[in-house]
Design a protein around this motif. Structure first.
Motif, PDB file in Angstrom:
ATOM      1  N   THR A 433       0.844  -1.192   0.000  1.00  0.00           N
ATOM      2  CA  THR A 433       0.000   0.000   0.000  1.00  0.00           C
ATOM      3  C   THR A 433       0.878   1.240   0.000  1.00  0.00           C
ATOM      4  O   THR A 433       2.086   1.151   0.266  1.00  0.00           O
ATOM      5  CB  THR A 433      -0.943   0.012   1.220  1.00  0.00           C
ATOM      6  OG1 THR A 433      -1.867   1.094   1.092  1.00  0.00           O
ATOM      7  CG2 THR A 433      -0.157   0.175   2.515  1.00  0.00           C
ATOM      8  N   GLN A 434       0.262   2.380  -0.295  1.00  0.00           N
ATOM      9  CA  GLN A 434       1.004   3.635  -0.337  1.00  0.00           C
ATOM     10  C   GLN A 434       0.659   4.481   0.893  1.00  0.00           C
ATOM     11  O   GLN A 434      -0.447   4.392   1.439  1.00  0.00           O
ATOM     12  CB  GLN A 434       0.670   4.432  -1.605  1.00  0.00           C
ATOM     13  CG  GLN A 434       1.238   3.839  -2.882  1.00  0.00           C
ATOM     14  CD  GLN A 434       0.495   2.609  -3.338  1.00  0.00           C
ATOM     15  OE1 GLN A 434      -0.730   2.532  -3.217  1.00  0.00           O
ATOM     16  NE2 GLN A 434       1.232   1.630  -3.844  1.00  0.00           N
ATOM     17  N   LYS A 435       1.611   5.293   1.295  1.00  0.00           N
ATOM     18  CA  LYS A 435       1.401   6.206   2.410  1.00  0.00           C
ATOM     19  C   LYS A 435       2.161   7.503   2.144  1.00  0.00           C
ATOM     20  O   LYS A 435       3.158   7.525   1.426  1.00  0.00           O
ATOM     21  CB  LYS A 435       1.851   5.593   3.730  1.00  0.00           C
ATOM     22  CG  LYS A 435       3.321   5.215   3.785  1.00  0.00           C
ATOM     23  CD  LYS A 435       3.759   4.810   5.185  1.00  0.00           C
ATOM     24  CE  LYS A 435       3.884   6.010   6.091  1.00  0.00           C
ATOM     25  NZ  LYS A 435       4.539   5.692   7.375  1.00  0.00           N
ATOM     26  N   ARG A 436       1.660   8.577   2.708  1.00  0.00           N
ATOM     27  CA  ARG A 436       2.306   9.872   2.612  1.00  0.00           C
ATOM     28  C   ARG A 436       2.059  10.584   3.939  1.00  0.00           C
ATOM     29  O   ARG A 436       0.935  10.585   4.453  1.00  0.00           O
ATOM     30  CB  ARG A 436       1.745  10.691   1.457  1.00  0.00           C
ATOM     31  CG  ARG A 436       2.483  12.009   1.222  1.00  0.00           C
ATOM     32  CD  ARG A 436       1.696  12.897   0.261  1.00  0.00           C
ATOM     33  NE  ARG A 436       1.460  12.240  -1.010  1.00  0.00           N
ATOM     34  CZ  ARG A 436       2.235  12.330  -2.079  1.00  0.00           C
ATOM     35  NH1 ARG A 436       3.332  13.070  -2.011  1.00  0.00           N
ATOM     36  NH2 ARG A 436       1.923  11.718  -3.203  1.00  0.00           N
ATOM     37  N   SER A 455      -5.403   5.489  -1.279  1.00  0.00           N
ATOM     38  CA  SER A 455      -5.752   6.475  -2.302  1.00  0.00           C
ATOM     39  C   SER A 455      -5.603   7.902  -1.802  1.00  0.00           C
ATOM     40  O   SER A 455      -5.394   8.827  -2.605  1.00  0.00           O
ATOM     41  CB  SER A 455      -7.195   6.241  -2.762  1.00  0.00           C
ATOM     42  OG  SER A 455      -8.102   6.366  -1.673  1.00  0.00           O
ATOM     43  N   TYR A 456      -5.692   8.119  -0.476  1.00  0.00           N
ATOM     44  CA  TYR A 456      -5.511   9.470   0.050  1.00  0.00           C
ATOM     45  C   TYR A 456      -4.092   9.985  -0.180  1.00  0.00           C
ATOM     46  O   TYR A 456      -3.868  11.198  -0.219  1.00  0.00           O
ATOM     47  CB  TYR A 456      -5.821   9.500   1.553  1.00  0.00           C
ATOM     48  CG  TYR A 456      -7.256   9.185   1.892  1.00  0.00           C
ATOM     49  CD1 TYR A 456      -8.259  10.138   1.752  1.00  0.00           C
ATOM     50  CD2 TYR A 456      -7.609   7.928   2.356  1.00  0.00           C
ATOM     51  CE1 TYR A 456      -9.569   9.849   2.066  1.00  0.00           C
ATOM     52  CE2 TYR A 456      -8.919   7.617   2.672  1.00  0.00           C
ATOM     53  CZ  TYR A 456      -9.900   8.580   2.522  1.00  0.00           C
ATOM     54  OH  TYR A 456     -11.206   8.275   2.830  1.00  0.00           O
ATOM     55  N   SER A 457      -3.120   9.076  -0.314  1.00  0.00           N
ATOM     56  CA  SER A 457      -1.740   9.519  -0.532  1.00  0.00           C
ATOM     57  C   SER A 457      -1.567  10.189  -1.891  1.00  0.00           C
ATOM     58  O   SER A 457      -0.662  11.010  -2.076  1.00  0.00           O
ATOM     59  CB  SER A 457      -0.787   8.323  -0.407  1.00  0.00           C
ATOM     60  OG  SER A 457      -1.042   7.376  -1.438  1.00  0.00           O
ATOM     61  N   MET A 458      -2.440   9.845  -2.852  1.00  0.00           N
ATOM     62  CA  MET A 458      -2.372  10.465  -4.176  1.00  0.00           C
ATOM     63  C   MET A 458      -3.368  11.608  -4.318  1.00  0.00           C
ATOM     64  O   MET A 458      -3.067  12.632  -4.924  1.00  0.00           O
ATOM     65  CB  MET A 458      -2.624   9.403  -5.255  1.00  0.00           C
ATOM     66  CG  MET A 458      -1.627   8.249  -5.219  1.00  0.00           C
ATOM     67  SD  MET A 458       0.097   8.825  -5.348  1.00  0.00           S
ATOM     68  CE  MET A 458       0.056   9.567  -6.973  1.00  0.00           C
TER      69      MET A 458
END
Length: 730
Positions: A433-436, A455-458
């Motif tokens: 998964t992605q994170k920011r 999806s919030y990271s993008m």
């Protein structure tokens, strides 16, 4: 007091605001027998002649607890509902006004036992001839006579007095004539005012023709009230004979509003809109008009009972009341394509259930579960629907989050100070998964890290990063973010989180003005992890399970004397970034490069690698054994060396010797016990906050205190003859 108010409430009228007197207020025990269930009260309301039972909504129970409502209290019902619950009529009071108190007026009788309506004689001459019997009803009567036998050739003729209500009868097969209605003056007919009402009418029930009237009396249809006919039928303070003298003209006025519909069916629905905040388990039929503020994705679930799909969406009505609506299996497939964020819908025929607070951040004690027969109808945008808000916030200042336990869902608003690059991480189940991470600050002068997952990271994470790089610091409003604890307080997004960038809100305008007028230059306050304190309760390990510690919505901090029995060697530590970030060490996991250095995705630069403990081990005492987790410097106390030093002993005999030394030592440990949710499955996690070597002098004193609690307190220890016998204490 409003005269005949009980009659109107008994018949379902909700179009007036009666003034009534409370006779008693009684607490009700939950049907489940659970003492922790929501407390409810039943009150008896009188109009001076009769009384009716009513339930107080949960938001009104404090009126009884603090004594504002009790025997003799005069109240005005400003909002209420009339329903049939489990075959019993009940009034639900949603809002009221306390007008004062006085002694009980009159000798009121229970409206439910007012008496049965008199029946027409079973042996009437019309039953043997060619005509049906005529039913003559006086003032206030309700026709309740059984239908005649099938062999007659004409429909019955009904003579109705003022205020009477005719039950719709099935047509007779051999005739096409319509019933005739005569409106006499107030004649003393059978079933007149003195006969009263039937105690408990059965809705929707019709007896077949030919039924013995004396054995099975047909149930009547209750009269229909509205504002007009209630005011005309019973005016407070007006004598009864005045109504009787005006019977013909008033009846004509009332009859224009009355349409015979036959027996009431429980499947009938009305278009009456109920506020979301008024929904409760006592409502059988309701309709809400609300706007969709959030729509979740379809998720698959699987457990011992089977598998299926589910999705949920949140709605808000014109009064700001919010509630979550869930749809499973067939309902999920049926309603998912229909729901659109921002649209207004009329929703009815759903099941009301208690809200699961670990997944539901909304300020509502209930959730709606859709069924296959539920109704969702889109509404056209008009003046009324345009007044329904698209989203509501309950903002908390960042500085106040320091007092909240991990797992709490909050709304925050802040100015974005930094926005890191998006990174890909691996979950525990092996998926990626992605994170920011972004840092926000508000006018409490506190900063906190907000992690945007998936999806919030993008979106909106990528636009936030670009804005910060260009020197702009946008305002973000975050709804339903979860409080966490990792090197201090943090925030993270969940599936139902909503992130708005530069929203058109008054709070956003004030925050922007504060930041531009010098707030950006003020020294920020970094939230730290909640301290466990020095007065933690001493427990044994079995108490974690027996007392369900950590499962009551907040973390429990306790103390225990235990020893390490096993240390898991894979993994024991991780490479951490040693750079300073936001006035503290970054400590984020880095990617190792050639030369022993690491690349930090958060700081976006190379750094010196510092190994930090991430231990998983088992501890035990005389009562139980438990898996626990140790992070950072606390691992130095248990292992006796730092994680950097331990890396030098890998694959050597000294490595095994250090592990053996750690597993033969007893410590006084301070635990943080908290329930965590992962993939919507909850588990209790135990972390060691700090450890210390026990002071055996103090520990011996504690044991002696326990022994004295066991021994009889009346023993005289100074008297050798009465000295107690020695016991073996384990």
């Amino acid at each position: 007091l409003t005269k005949h108010a009980c009659d109107a409430l008994w018949n379902g009228n909700t179009d007036f605001k009666p003034i009534m007197q409370c006779l008693e207020a009684r607490a009700l025990q939950a049907a489940s027998g659970n003492p922790s269930s929501t407390e409810r009260f039943r009150i008896s309301l009188s109009d001076g002649d009769h009384f009716i039972h009513a339930m107080l909504a949960t938001q009104l129970v404090d009126y009884v607890k603090n004594g504002r409502v009790g025997p003799g209290t005069i109240i005005k019902l400003t909002e209420y509902l009339c329903n049939v619950v489990h075959g019993r009529k009940i009034t639900i009071v949603l809002n009221l006004e306390v007008l004062g108190s006085r002694p009980v007026q009159g000798n009121p009788q229970n409206i439910a036992s007012k008496g049965a309506v008199s029946q027409a004689p079973a042996g009437a001459a019309g039953m043997q001839g060619g005509q049906q019997p005529q039913h003559q009803l006086g003032y206030g009567s309700h026709q309740n006579a059984p239908p005649p036998a099938m062999q007659t050739g004409h429909q019955p003729q009904h003579q109705l007095g003022y205020g009477s209500h005719q039950t719709a009868l099935p047509p007779v097969m051999q005739t096409g004539h319509q019933p005739q209605h005569h409106h006499p003056q107030h004649q003393p007919q059978a079933g007149g005012y003195s006969a009263g009402y039937q105690s408990a009418p059965s809705y929707g029930k019709q007896e077949p023709y030919g039924t013995n009237p004396s054995a099975q009396p047909q149930q009547m249809r209750m009269p229909v009230y509205n504002k007009e006919n209630v005011q005309n039928i019973v005016k407070p303070g007006q004598p009864l004979h005045q109504h009787q003298q005006q019977a013909p003209s008033v009846f004509q006025q009332v009859s224009t509003n009355y349409v015979p519909k036959g027996a009431i069916s429980r499947t009938d629905t009305t278009s009456r809109i109920v506020p979301v905040k008024s929904l409760n388990p006592y409502l059988n039929r309701w309709t809400i008009q609300a706007r969709v503020t959030h729509k979740g994705d379809i998720r698959r679930w699987q457990n011992a009972k089977g598998e299926g799909t589910v999705f949920n969406f949140d709605v808000v009505d014109i009064n700001g009341g919010e509630i979550r609506i869930c749809a499973f299996k067939e309902s999920c497939e049926k309603f998912y394509p229909l729901i659109e964020v921002g649209k207004v819908y009329m929703i009815s025929k759903g099941a009301l259930r208690p809200a699961r607070k670990q997944y539901n951040p909304l300020d509502n004690d209930f959730e709606i579960y859709l069924e296959t027969n539920s109704s969702i109808e889109p509404c056209v945008e008009d003046a009324q629907t345009c007044s329904i808000p698209s989203i509501t916030f309950n903002f908390k200042q960042i500085l106040s989050l320091d007092q909240l336990p991990a797992g709490t869902l909050v709304d925050v608003i802040g100015v974005v100070l930094t926005a890191d690059a998006c990174v890909t991480i691996q979950r525990r189940d092996g998926t990626e998964t992605q994170k920011r991470t972004v840092t926000i600050k508000d006018d409490s002068n506190a900063v906190i890290e907000l992690t945007l997952w998936g999806s919030y990271s993008m979106d909106p994470g990528q636009s936030l990063e670009m804005s910060v790089q260009q020197g702009s610091h946008p305002v973000v409003a975050v709804k339903s973010s979860r409080v966490g604890e990792y090197n201090g307080k943090t925030l993270g997004t969940i599936s139902s989180t909503q992130v708005l960038v530069n929203p058109d809100l008054p709070e956003a305008g004030r925050l922007r003005h504060w930041y531009d007028q010098g707030g950006s230059q003020q020294q920020a306050v970094q939230l730290r992890m909640q301290s466990s304190g020095g007065g933690d309760r001493r427990i044994v390990l079995s108490d974690i399970r027996d007392e369900a510690l950590g499962t009551h919505g907040k973390a429990d901090y306790v103390e225990c004397l235990a020893g390490v029995t096993f240390v898991k060697t894979e993994p024991m530590s991780y490479p951490a970034c040693s750079l300073q970030r936001n006035n503290r060490m970054c400590n984020k996991k880095v990617t190792l490069t050639d030369g022993g250095e690491g690349w930090c995705e958060t700081c976006q630069q190379k750094c010196k690698c510092e190994w930090r403990w991430i231990l998983q081990l088992t501890v035990a005492d005389h009562s139980a054994k438990r898996w626990v987790t140790v992070f950072g410097d606390t691992g130095n106390e248990i292992m006796g060396i730092t994680a950097n030093e331990m890396k030098q002993y890998e694959n050597t005999d000294a490595f095994d010797a250090l592990l053996a030394k750690a597993t033969i030592t007893q410590y006084k440990m301070k635990f943080k016990i908290q329930e965590e949710t992962y993939n919507e499955e909850s588990r209790v996690k135990v972390s060691i906050m700090n450890v210390s070597k026990p002071d055996w002098t103090k520990e011996s004193a504690l044991k002696l205190d326990k022994i004295r609690e066991i021994l009889p307190a009346t023993q005289d220890y100074n008297n050798g003859d009465n000295a107690p016998k020695r016991h073996r204490v384990m």
